[in-house]
Design a protein around this motif. Structure first.
Motif, mmCIF file in Angstrom:
data_model
loop_
_atom_site.group_PDB
_atom_site.id
_atom_site.type_symbol
_atom_site.label_atom_id
_atom_site.label_comp_id
_atom_site.label_asym_id
_atom_site.label_seq_id
_atom_site.Cartn_x
_atom_site.Cartn_y
_atom_site.Cartn_z
ATOM 1 N N GLN A 198 0.856 -1.186 0.000
ATOM 2 C CA GLN A 198 0.000 0.000 0.000
ATOM 3 C C GLN A 198 0.892 1.235 0.000
ATOM 4 O O GLN A 198 1.752 1.377 0.857
ATOM 5 C CB GLN A 198 -0.900 -0.001 1.244
ATOM 6 C CG GLN A 198 -1.879 1.144 1.303
ATOM 7 C CD GLN A 198 -2.824 1.020 2.506
ATOM 8 O OE1 GLN A 198 -2.635 0.153 3.360
ATOM 9 N NE2 GLN A 198 -3.822 1.872 2.573
ATOM 10 N N ARG A 199 0.709 2.103 -0.950
ATOM 11 C CA ARG A 199 1.564 3.281 -1.072
ATOM 12 C C ARG A 199 1.019 4.447 -0.249
ATOM 13 O O ARG A 199 -0.179 4.546 0.024
ATOM 14 C CB ARG A 199 1.695 3.693 -2.542
ATOM 15 C CG ARG A 199 2.299 2.589 -3.413
ATOM 16 C CD ARG A 199 2.680 3.116 -4.761
ATOM 17 N NE ARG A 199 3.834 4.006 -4.675
ATOM 18 C CZ ARG A 199 4.278 4.756 -5.677
ATOM 19 N NH1 ARG A 199 3.651 4.728 -6.845
ATOM 20 N NH2 ARG A 199 5.320 5.531 -5.531
ATOM 21 N N LYS A 200 1.929 5.341 0.128
ATOM 22 C CA LYS A 200 1.572 6.510 0.926
ATOM 23 C C LYS A 200 1.109 7.669 0.042
ATOM 24 O O LYS A 200 1.324 7.678 -1.171
ATOM 25 C CB LYS A 200 2.782 6.970 1.750
ATOM 26 C CG LYS A 200 3.262 5.954 2.780
ATOM 27 C CD LYS A 200 4.492 6.474 3.503
ATOM 28 C CE LYS A 200 4.979 5.464 4.535
ATOM 29 N NZ LYS A 200 6.214 5.945 5.230
ATOM 30 N N ASP A 201 0.470 8.633 0.691
ATOM 31 C CA ASP A 201 0.127 9.919 0.056
ATOM 32 C C ASP A 201 -0.753 9.769 -1.182
ATOM 33 O O ASP A 201 -0.663 10.555 -2.130
ATOM 34 C CB ASP A 201 1.406 10.681 -0.323
ATOM 35 C CG ASP A 201 2.309 10.906 0.882
ATOM 36 O OD1 ASP A 201 1.768 11.144 1.979
ATOM 37 O OD2 ASP A 201 3.527 10.821 0.714
ATOM 38 N N GLY A 202 -1.594 8.755 -1.194
ATOM 39 C CA GLY A 202 -2.531 8.594 -2.294
ATOM 40 C C GLY A 202 -1.907 8.260 -3.631
ATOM 41 O O GLY A 202 -2.548 8.401 -4.676
ATOM 42 N N LYS A 203 -0.661 7.816 -3.628
ATOM 43 C CA LYS A 203 -0.001 7.470 -4.882
ATOM 44 C C LYS A 203 -0.626 6.212 -5.476
ATOM 45 O O LYS A 203 -1.070 5.320 -4.741
ATOM 46 C CB LYS A 203 1.492 7.253 -4.663
ATOM 47 C CG LYS A 203 2.236 8.507 -4.220
ATOM 48 C CD LYS A 203 3.713 8.207 -3.990
ATOM 49 C CE LYS A 203 4.463 9.468 -3.549
ATOM 50 N NZ LYS A 203 5.893 9.190 -3.281
ATOM 51 N N PRO A 204 -0.670 6.098 -6.788
ATOM 52 C CA PRO A 204 -1.257 4.914 -7.416
ATOM 53 C C PRO A 204 -0.392 3.676 -7.155
ATOM 54 O O PRO A 204 0.810 3.793 -6.870
ATOM 55 C CB PRO A 204 -1.267 5.271 -8.908
ATOM 56 C CG PRO A 204 -0.167 6.260 -9.066
ATOM 57 C CD PRO A 204 -0.177 7.075 -7.798
ATOM 58 N N PRO A 205 -0.979 2.506 -7.228
ATOM 59 C CA PRO A 205 -0.205 1.274 -7.033
ATOM 60 C C PRO A 205 0.949 1.178 -8.033
ATOM 61 O O PRO A 205 0.865 1.718 -9.138
ATOM 62 C CB PRO A 205 -1.236 0.169 -7.276
ATOM 63 C CG PRO A 205 -2.554 0.814 -7.033
ATOM 64 C CD PRO A 205 -2.406 2.235 -7.484
#
Length: 291
Positions: A75-82
């Motif tokens: 799961q990536r931080k700051d709303g970044k896409p996968p």
């Protein structure tokens, strides 16, 4: 804000000589497992979630993998896409340097996918060579990658005859390690494929004196602890005339690990996990995973 968690199926390979095995070892241990380095590489991607790797197939110290597999949630931080599959492969390989571990591919899979339990089959190859009077006679590119069997001859026909007794569903208790860490695991396994073929060294255009390379292939959904190395050792005894093909049948029917001949287990050097197979339906594209 964080992005959604994505599950990846990752295929990877490694040269196993310098590791304690594929599974994670305590960080204070002098020799670590392949998983330690894989986990470290994933952590370098700075995921928002705690990382846990689920490896499909355990291999021991000194055993190699042409292709093993695992699944991991990222799961990536700051709303970044996968991460796209290609980006994930390149990033992990970058962070795995200079270890002899390489990521082959990554695929997005459903959240209920499990790398170990969803595997349809696992194929192992054991490489050995005859014609060496001493390990020092091995070509430099074969060091730690095959078993140098003393003697100049191996009766491949007798080995293949003996191997037929191992095919199918049996209680493989005789071929389970006495020191098995899971003594209550069912010893009943189904061997879908077992055969021996003459082979060549890694540099096939070069003739290595009088050396003869062989490959033993074993395919099953799962194996017992050290089962492949014990089967290999017994089959080589047949090839050298120390056991008969019918002796393999008798060992199988004994269903007793203590019945296995002493000092007969093949060393780890020549063992490779070649392939882990799954149903095609489990694989998703990045576009499908986001809908």
């Amino acid at each position: 804000m964080t992005s959604s968690k994505v599950r990846y199926l990752i295929f990877f390979q490694y040269f196993g000589t310098k590791y304690s095995g594929v599974m994670k070892a305590p960080s204070h241990q002098a020799i670590l497992g392949v998983e330690n380095y894989l986990e470290h590489a994933v952590s370098k991607l700075r995921p928002a979630n705690d990382i846990r790797l689920w490896i499909s197939s355990r291999t021991d110290s000194g055993v190699h993998a042409l292709c093993n597999s695992l699944h991991v949630d990222i799961q990536r931080k700051d709303g970044k896409p996968p991460f796209s599959e290609d980006v994930l492969v390149k990033a992990l390989n970058y962070h795995l340097q200079p270890e002899p571990i390489s990521i082959l591919s990554a695929s997005i899979v459903p959240d209920n996918f499990h790398a170990r339990y969803r595997a349809l089959s696992r194929t192992y190859v054991y490489r050995l060579v005859t014609g060496c009077s001493h390990r020092s006679e091995l070509p430099v590119f074969e060091k730690n990658l095959c078993w140098s069997v003393y003697g100049s001859h191996l009766n491949g026909t007798a080995v293949q005859e003996a191997a037929q007794f191992l095919l199918g569903t049996h209680d493989f208790s005789t071929f389970r390690s006495i020191s098995s860490e899971m003594p209550f695991k069912s010893p009943v396994k189904t061997l879908h494929q077992v055969h021996i073929t003459p082979s060549v060294g890694f540099l096939s255009h070069y003739t290595y004196r009088n050396l003869q390379f062989w490959e033993l292939v074993f395919k099953s959904r799962s194996f017992l602890y050290k089962q492949v190395r014990r089967m290999t050792g017994a089959l080589v005894q047949v090839g050298q005339g120390r056991l008969t093909p019918l002796d393999i049948k008798d060992l199988l029917e004994a269903r007793d690990s203590m019945a296995f001949p002493q000092n007969c287990i093949a060393p780890p050097d020549g063992l490779f996990l070649k392939e882990v197979e799954y149903e095609e339906d489990f694989f998703l594209t990045a576009e499908e995973s986001s809908t």
